[in-house]
Design a protein around this motif. Structure first.
Motif, PDB file in Angstrom:
ATOM      1  N   ASN A 161      -7.005  -3.867  -4.218  1.00 55.86           N
ATOM      2  CA  ASN A 161      -7.824  -3.296  -3.154  1.00 55.86           C
ATOM      3  C   ASN A 161      -8.342  -4.436  -2.272  1.00 55.86           C
ATOM      4  N   CYS A 179      -3.581   1.980  -3.612  1.00 58.43           N
ATOM      5  CA  CYS A 179      -4.413   0.790  -3.789  1.00 58.43           C
ATOM      6  C   CYS A 179      -3.661  -0.423  -3.264  1.00 58.43           C
ATOM      7  N   PRO A 180      -4.172  -1.139  -2.257  1.00 54.98           N
ATOM      8  CA  PRO A 180      -3.495  -2.342  -1.770  1.00 54.98           C
ATOM      9  C   PRO A 180      -3.343  -3.369  -2.890  1.00 54.98           C
ATOM     10  N   THR A 199       0.874  -1.173   0.000  1.00 56.19           N
ATOM     11  CA  THR A 199       0.000   0.000   0.000  1.00 56.19           C
ATOM     12  C   THR A 199       0.907   1.217   0.000  1.00 56.19           C
TER      13      THR A 199
END
Length: 271
Positions: free
Chosen positions: A225, A243-244, A206
């Motif tokens: 995400n 955005c993960p 992230t």
């Protein structure tokens, strides 16, 4: 080594329109199955050429870069390829052959060839083969810094850049870094990341960097995400900042992707 490129064509009327294509406020997936003839663009200054525009700056999404997949028909190309004098570029050839002339120096490009083109460079590109030439083109406006010159142009090849294994992975996760990550003149990196089958990013990254990821080989389950998405050769992922993301390589061959990220600059404090 083979490298994925958009398939083009058009499915027949028996094919279901269902796909994994998705656009969210955090990420987009543009799978190979939707990279078809009718979504290509023609580019001013280019002849016998078409392009899939996979990413472009969008306010409130990813704002730093554009990414194209460009197909040059035989004798296709351009003597005036770049309309923006502030733009730098990376070219990565997936299929076919082309001749790049860069500041007066000529280079014969083949599948796996990689070129970095600094801002304001004079360059041309023409298909020199009898078959179409497919290449990935990443464009970003260069952000100058007082006291630092812009980077020099260079041309290399996938085979010439050794992968560097990530710590404690026994080579299951490795990155080919075409530009020195310690060279602050570069404000973008376009690398190739490789995972062996079963290799993974073992945490949800992230971070502030935006990404374009074009899968050039293999398959994986990719965390975007909050969603795990199956991806494969020819699929494109577009991620906004923070955005993960993570992945687990699947299948029996390496999972490889061409990765763009913006680096080495302070964050602007005004929009």
């Amino acid at each position: 080594m083979t490298y994925a490129f958009p398939p083009g064509g058009l499915p027949d009327q028996t094919v279901s329109p269902e796909s994994t294509a998705v656009f969210t406020d955090a990420y987009a997936v543009i799978p190979a199955s939707v990279q078809r003839d009718i979504v290509t663009s023609l580019l001013p200054g280019w002849v016998n050429t078409r392009a899939w525009v996979l990413a472009r700056p969008l306010t409130g999404f990813a704002e730093t870069f554009a990414q194209y997949a460009v197909e040059l028909a035989p004798k296709g190309g351009s003597d005036t390829p770049e309309p923006d004098a502030q733009a730098q570029a990376v070219l990565f050839v997936a299929t076919g052959r082309a001749r790049l002339t860069l500041d007066g120096q000529g280079y014969d490009l083949v599948a796996g060839s990689y070129a970095y083109i600094p801002p304001a460079a004079k360059w041309t590109l023409w298909n020199t083969g009898d078959m179409p030439c497919g290449l990935h083109w990443v464009r970003k406006r260069y952000v100058p810094v007082d006291g630092l010159d812009a980077p020099e142009a260079f041309v290399t090849h996938d085979d010439a850049v050794a992968p560097i294994a990530m710590p404690d992975t026994d080579g299951a996760w490795a990155t080919q870094r075409f530009a020195d990550p310690g060279d602050l003149r570069h404000d973008m990196h376009v690398n190739i990341v490789t995972f062996q089958p079963g290799g993974r990013i073992p945490f949800a990254e992230t971070h502030v960097m935006e990404h374009g990821l074009y899968v050039i080989q293999g398959t994986a389950d990719y965390l975007l995400n909050r969603d795990w998405v199956p991806v494969g050769a020819g699929d494109f992922m577009w991620l906004r900042a923070f955005c993960p993301q993570a992945c687990i390589a699947t299948g029996q061959e390496p999972f490889r992707y061409l990765l763009y990220k913006d680096v080495n600059r302070h964050m602007p404090l005004s929009l």
